[in-house]
Design a protein around this motif. Structure first.
Motif, PDB file in Angstrom:
ATOM      1  N   UNK A   1      -8.327  79.442 -48.257  1.00 15.09           N
ATOM      2  CA  UNK A   1      -8.645  78.235 -47.382  1.00 15.09           C
ATOM      3  C   UNK A   1      -7.256  77.426 -46.961  1.00 15.09           C
ATOM      4  N   UNK A   2      -7.342  77.397 -45.478  1.00 11.57           N
ATOM      5  CA  UNK A   2      -6.141  76.671 -44.700  1.00 11.57           C
ATOM      6  C   UNK A   2      -5.768  75.459 -45.341  1.00 11.57           C
ATOM      7  N   UNK A   3      -4.340  75.743 -45.411  1.00 10.06           N
ATOM      8  CA  UNK A   3      -3.652  74.418 -46.023  1.00 10.06           C
ATOM      9  C   UNK A   3      -3.272  73.303 -44.799  1.00 10.06           C
ATOM     10  N   UNK A   4      -2.918  72.342 -45.218  1.00 12.30           N
ATOM     11  CA  UNK A   4      -2.855  70.985 -44.388  1.00 12.30           C
ATOM     12  C   UNK A   4      -1.857  71.460 -43.160  1.00 12.30           C
ATOM     13  N   UNK A   5      -0.976  72.326 -43.124  1.00  8.39           N
ATOM     14  CA  UNK A   5       0.035  72.534 -41.855  1.00  8.39           C
ATOM     15  C   UNK A   5      -0.896  73.231 -40.859  1.00  8.39           C
ATOM     16  N   UNK A   6      -1.750  74.071 -41.347  1.00  6.75           N
ATOM     17  CA  UNK A   6      -2.831  74.833 -40.330  1.00  6.75           C
ATOM     18  C   UNK A   6      -3.278  73.760 -39.383  1.00  6.75           C
ATOM     19  N   UNK A   7      -4.199  72.707 -40.307  1.00  6.77           N
ATOM     20  CA  UNK A   7      -4.944  71.770 -39.407  1.00  6.77           C
ATOM     21  C   UNK A   7      -3.989  70.703 -38.480  1.00  6.77           C
ATOM     22  N   UNK A   8      -2.812  70.476 -38.982  1.00  3.94           N
ATOM     23  CA  UNK A   8      -1.981  69.760 -38.010  1.00  3.94           C
ATOM     24  C   UNK A   8      -1.333  70.686 -36.897  1.00  3.94           C
ATOM     25  N   UNK A   9      -1.334  71.786 -37.216  1.00  2.00           N
ATOM     26  CA  UNK A   9      -0.944  72.870 -36.182  1.00  2.00           C
ATOM     27  C   UNK A   9      -2.052  72.889 -34.917  1.00  2.00           C
ATOM     28  N   UNK A  10      -3.348  73.084 -35.692  1.00  4.15           N
ATOM     29  CA  UNK A  10      -4.479  73.120 -34.614  1.00  4.15           C
ATOM     30  C   UNK A  10      -4.666  71.889 -34.039  1.00  4.15           C
ATOM     31  N   UNK A  11      -4.298  70.546 -34.574  1.00  2.27           N
ATOM     32  CA  UNK A  11      -4.542  69.310 -33.678  1.00  2.27           C
ATOM     33  C   UNK A  11      -3.382  69.476 -32.743  1.00  2.27           C
ATOM     34  N   UNK A  12      -2.257  69.803 -32.636  1.00  2.00           N
ATOM     35  CA  UNK A  12      -1.382  69.792 -31.674  1.00  2.00           C
ATOM     36  C   UNK A  12      -1.614  70.951 -30.680  1.00  2.00           C
ATOM     37  N   UNK A  13      -2.132  72.112 -31.117  1.00  5.46           N
ATOM     38  CA  UNK A  13      -2.693  72.689 -30.097  1.00  5.46           C
ATOM     39  C   UNK A  13      -3.859  72.425 -29.245  1.00  5.46           C
ATOM     40  N   UNK A  14      -4.670  71.698 -29.851  1.00  2.00           N
ATOM     41  CA  UNK A  14      -5.959  71.370 -29.212  1.00  2.00           C
ATOM     42  C   UNK A  14      -5.905  70.054 -28.320  1.00  2.00           C
ATOM     43  N   UNK A  15      -4.788  69.370 -28.636  1.00  2.00           N
ATOM     44  CA  UNK A  15      -4.410  68.269 -27.965  1.00  2.00           C
ATOM     45  C   UNK A  15      -3.676  68.866 -26.606  1.00  2.00           C
ATOM     46  N   UNK A  16      -2.903  69.937 -26.590  1.00  6.15           N
ATOM     47  CA  UNK A  16      -2.072  70.377 -25.640  1.00  6.15           C
ATOM     48  C   UNK A  16      -3.219  71.066 -24.432  1.00  6.15           C
ATOM     49  N   UNK A  17      -4.195  71.796 -25.262  1.00  5.62           N
ATOM     50  CA  UNK A  17      -5.208  72.437 -24.436  1.00  5.62           C
ATOM     51  C   UNK A  17      -5.987  71.569 -23.743  1.00  5.62           C
ATOM     52  N   UNK A  18      -6.638  70.636 -24.384  1.00  3.92           N
ATOM     53  CA  UNK A  18      -7.755  69.704 -23.834  1.00  3.92           C
ATOM     54  C   UNK A  18      -7.594  68.197 -23.536  1.00  3.92           C
ATOM     55  N   UNK A  19      -6.442  67.575 -24.127  1.00  2.90           N
ATOM     56  CA  UNK A  19      -6.199  66.345 -24.073  1.00  2.90           C
ATOM     57  C   UNK A  19      -6.223  65.510 -22.813  1.00  2.90           C
ATOM     58  N   UNK A  20      -7.175  64.529 -22.921  1.00  2.00           N
ATOM     59  CA  UNK A  20      -7.387  63.700 -21.680  1.00  2.00           C
ATOM     60  C   UNK A  20      -7.927  64.201 -20.411  1.00  2.00           C
ATOM     61  N   UNK A  21      -8.696  65.445 -20.611  1.00  3.13           N
ATOM     62  CA  UNK A  21      -9.631  66.103 -19.974  1.00  3.13           C
ATOM     63  C   UNK A  21     -11.079  66.190 -20.322  1.00  3.13           C
ATOM     64  N   UNK A  22     -11.890  66.030 -19.181  1.00  4.65           N
ATOM     65  CA  UNK A  22     -13.493  66.668 -19.860  1.00  4.65           C
ATOM     66  C   UNK A  22     -13.585  67.753 -20.252  1.00  4.65           C
ATOM     67  N   UNK A  23     -14.374  68.066 -21.449  1.00  5.74           N
ATOM     68  CA  UNK A  23     -14.549  69.470 -21.711  1.00  5.74           C
ATOM     69  C   UNK A  23     -16.207  69.682 -22.032  1.00  5.74           C
ATOM     70  N   UNK A  24     -16.393  70.969 -21.958  1.00  5.69           N
ATOM     71  CA  UNK A  24     -17.829  71.311 -22.236  1.00  5.69           C
ATOM     72  C   UNK A  24     -17.833  71.898 -23.781  1.00  5.69           C
ATOM     73  N   UNK A  25     -18.926  71.109 -24.594  1.00  4.12           N
ATOM     74  CA  UNK A  25     -18.990  71.501 -25.898  1.00  4.12           C
ATOM     75  C   UNK A  25     -20.312  71.961 -26.308  1.00  4.12           C
ATOM     76  N   UNK A  26     -20.689  73.209 -26.822  1.00 10.01           N
ATOM     77  CA  UNK A  26     -21.942  73.756 -27.013  1.00 10.01           C
ATOM     78  C   UNK A  26     -21.852  74.424 -28.563  1.00 10.01           C
ATOM     79  N   UNK A  27     -23.055  74.791 -28.897  1.00  8.74           N
ATOM     80  CA  UNK A  27     -23.218  75.515 -30.268  1.00  8.74           C
ATOM     81  C   UNK A  27     -24.062  76.705 -29.970  1.00  8.74           C
ATOM     82  N   UNK A  28     -23.216  78.073 -29.995  1.00  5.37           N
ATOM     83  CA  UNK A  28     -24.057  79.142 -29.530  1.00  5.37           C
ATOM     84  C   UNK A  28     -24.975  79.518 -30.906  1.00  5.37           C
ATOM     85  N   UNK A  29     -24.292  79.123 -32.077  1.00  2.00           N
ATOM     86  CA  UNK A  29     -24.959  79.450 -33.259  1.00  2.00           C
ATOM     87  C   UNK A  29     -26.428  78.865 -33.278  1.00  2.00           C
ATOM     88  N   UNK A  30     -26.178  77.459 -32.853  1.00  2.00           N
ATOM     89  CA  UNK A  30     -27.704  76.748 -32.891  1.00  2.00           C
ATOM     90  C   UNK A  30     -27.620  75.695 -33.724  1.00  2.00           C
TER      91      UNK A  30
END
Length: 270
Positions: A1-30
């Motif tokens: 199971x990922x530990x806390x540092x992984x989630x904080x790292x993901x938060x920073x990465x997602x902030x850089x990639x998508x922050x303050x911009x519109x995004x498209x969100x889907x669920x291919x699995x359904x």
């Protein structure tokens, strides 16, 4: 199971990639169709983490709350120049597409849309997060110092400290030469303060480097070669291997449903 540092790292990465911009969100699995539709097209305001919980904040107050659990993972891919998104591979619960990057989420325990006030309900069930600037270690200390449960179990309890998993638990106790079976009531304030300070430093390294780094340089010299799949640790997943410090065999047992690793000599249990 990922530990806390992984989630904080993901938060920073997602902030850089998508922050303050519109995004498209889907669920291919359904399995997240309605939730995805409720945030798709909105501006991705920010990402944050508390322990093992990740929050994607969207304009309008909607939040996508993710807990990866044992098998959850995000994978990232660059948006092709032709703008055609790649076919989803596997069971993709949620797909986020921004201007330059896409991210697929597979196998989470939790992937749900909540409202801003609901974050407080999630956080209320968690202990302080060593990676957050607002963390109050006194809350964790009070719970530990009043409990007869073993310190090995308490460190894994997310209501005591949020974000600590099996690796940090085992390694932290070894680094401070503490018997994992000692009741919380026997842990001194000095011992706890030292562990908390070390934990904060170790988890910050984890965020920065994207991996858990716990072995001190002086103990990495002349260490036995690593077998495939074994991490660079003192005790975690090294059962039967010689301790890096004393040479005794590392032991393992099950504690409250999770494998525990320790050195009987260095941690005073021999």
């Amino acid at each position: 199971m990922p530990e806390g540092h992984t989630l904080h790292r993901l938060a920073r990465q997602h902030q850089r990639r998508y922050g303050r911009k519109p995004v498209t969100v889907t669920s291919p699995q359904g399995r997240f169709v309605e939730g995805a539709a409720s945030v798709s097209g909105r501006s991705f305001a920010k990402a944050s983490a508390w322990g093992k919980h990740l929050f994607h904040h969207y304009d309008g107050g909607r939040i996508v709350h993710v807990h990866l659990g044992l098998y959850g993972a995000f994978t990232e891919w660059p948006v092709p120049a032709n703008g055609i998104e790649p076919e989803a591979v596997g069971q993709v619960r949620m797909r986020i597409i921004g201007a330059d990057y896409g991210t697929d989420l597979r196998g989470p325990t939790v992937c749900e849309v909540i409202e801003e006030p609901d974050i407080a309900d999630v956080v209320a069930k968690l202990g302080p997060d060593p990676l957050r600037s607002d963390a109050d270690p006194e809350l964790a200390w009070r719970r530990i110092s009043k409990s007869r449960r073993s310190i090995g179990a308490l460190l894994m309890d997310q209501t005591v400290i949020a974000g600590v998993g099996n690796v940090y638990r085992s390694e932290l106790l070894f680094r401070h030469r503490i018997d994992p079976m000692r009741p919380g009531t026997t842990i001194s304030a000095t011992e706890f303060d030292a562990m908390w300070t070390d934990l904060v430093a170790l988890m910050k390294i984890g965020v920065r480097r994207g991996k858990i780094v716990v072995v001190r340089a002086e103990h990495d010299l002349g260490a036995p070669s690593y077998r495939k799949g074994r991490p660079r640790t003192y005790v975690y997943r090294r059962a039967g291997d010689p301790c890096r410090v004393c040479g005794d065999a590392i032991r393992t047992t099950e504690l409250e449903g999770r494998n525990l690793f320790w050195c009987p000599t260095c941690q005073g249990t021999g």
